[in-house]
Scaffold this active site. Sequence first.
Site, PDB file in Angstrom:
ATOM      1  N   ALA A 123       0.835  -1.206   0.000  1.00  0.00           N
ATOM      2  CA  ALA A 123       0.000   0.000   0.000  1.00  0.00           C
ATOM      3  C   ALA A 123       0.869   1.254   0.000  1.00  0.00           C
ATOM      4  O   ALA A 123       0.642   2.188  -0.784  1.00  0.00           O
ATOM      5  CB  ALA A 123      -0.933  -0.007   1.203  1.00  0.00           C
ATOM      6  N   TYR A 124       1.852   1.280   0.866  1.00  0.00           N
ATOM      7  CA  TYR A 124       2.714   2.452   0.975  1.00  0.00           C
ATOM      8  C   TYR A 124       3.508   2.660  -0.314  1.00  0.00           C
ATOM      9  O   TYR A 124       3.565   3.770  -0.849  1.00  0.00           O
ATOM     10  CB  TYR A 124       3.659   2.285   2.161  1.00  0.00           C
ATOM     11  CG  TYR A 124       4.405   3.545   2.527  1.00  0.00           C
ATOM     12  CD1 TYR A 124       3.768   4.574   3.208  1.00  0.00           C
ATOM     13  CD2 TYR A 124       5.748   3.702   2.191  1.00  0.00           C
ATOM     14  CE1 TYR A 124       4.447   5.734   3.545  1.00  0.00           C
ATOM     15  CE2 TYR A 124       6.434   4.856   2.522  1.00  0.00           C
ATOM     16  CZ  TYR A 124       5.780   5.871   3.205  1.00  0.00           C
ATOM     17  OH  TYR A 124       6.460   7.020   3.527  1.00  0.00           O
TER      18      TYR A 124
END
Length: 243
Positions: free
Chosen positions: A154-155
């Site tokens: 996600a990051y």
Amino acid sequence: MSTVLDPADSPALLAPRELGTVFVTGGASGLGAAVVDAVLASGGTVGVLDRVAPAADVPHVEVDLSDSTAAAAAVEELVRQVGEPTGVVTAAGTDACGRLVDIDPATWEKVVAVNLFGTVAVVRAAVPYLEKVRGTVVTVASTLALRGMSDATAYSASKFAVRGFSHALAAELAGSVGVTCLIPGGMRTAFFDGRTEQYRPGPDADLNDPRATAGAVLTALRQPVGSEIRELLVMASGESSWP
């Protein structure tokens, strides 16, 4: 007939710009708070957008930056409080560590919503003001916008997207608004708090002081009109996520 000035004949054109009024997302903690302190110490004015109030006594609007509509409205509210921005720094960010299949989809998507959509919403709302003064946007990506890392889908996805957004925005706004994409390495902030041990930097990790990174942000904001730092890689000497 107009005359084109040679910067060598007009040293004032190359003088660092005054900071003016800088809007900082995530200004209540970490890098954002360090940028707030640095701007204030350099004589600038600050407005903060964050989900909590900053420690610094500065105008601020509490807002969930994952909500693009609310983020845009918060920019307008901050304009009413402190005036139109001459610079914007999008330092707000969040993370969700773990294997893709183990992270709840809503949690995964919240990371992208804050890191990417929040950045876009704030910049979109601020551009009309910045164009009036040829101001500067400093977006905040990460060394994980240069290479992916396990358990950080996600990051990494959001920060790769921030970098791509920044490149495209720089092309789109060339000559009217400066765009710098900051790529910081790990810093000694509360960003890693609350993680399980496996996702926290080890005791010997070389992490940058956020004040040093904030100083680099000010360098980008103070570039003379017509000069831009398009990408800025800043980290501790022993950073392990780059190269």
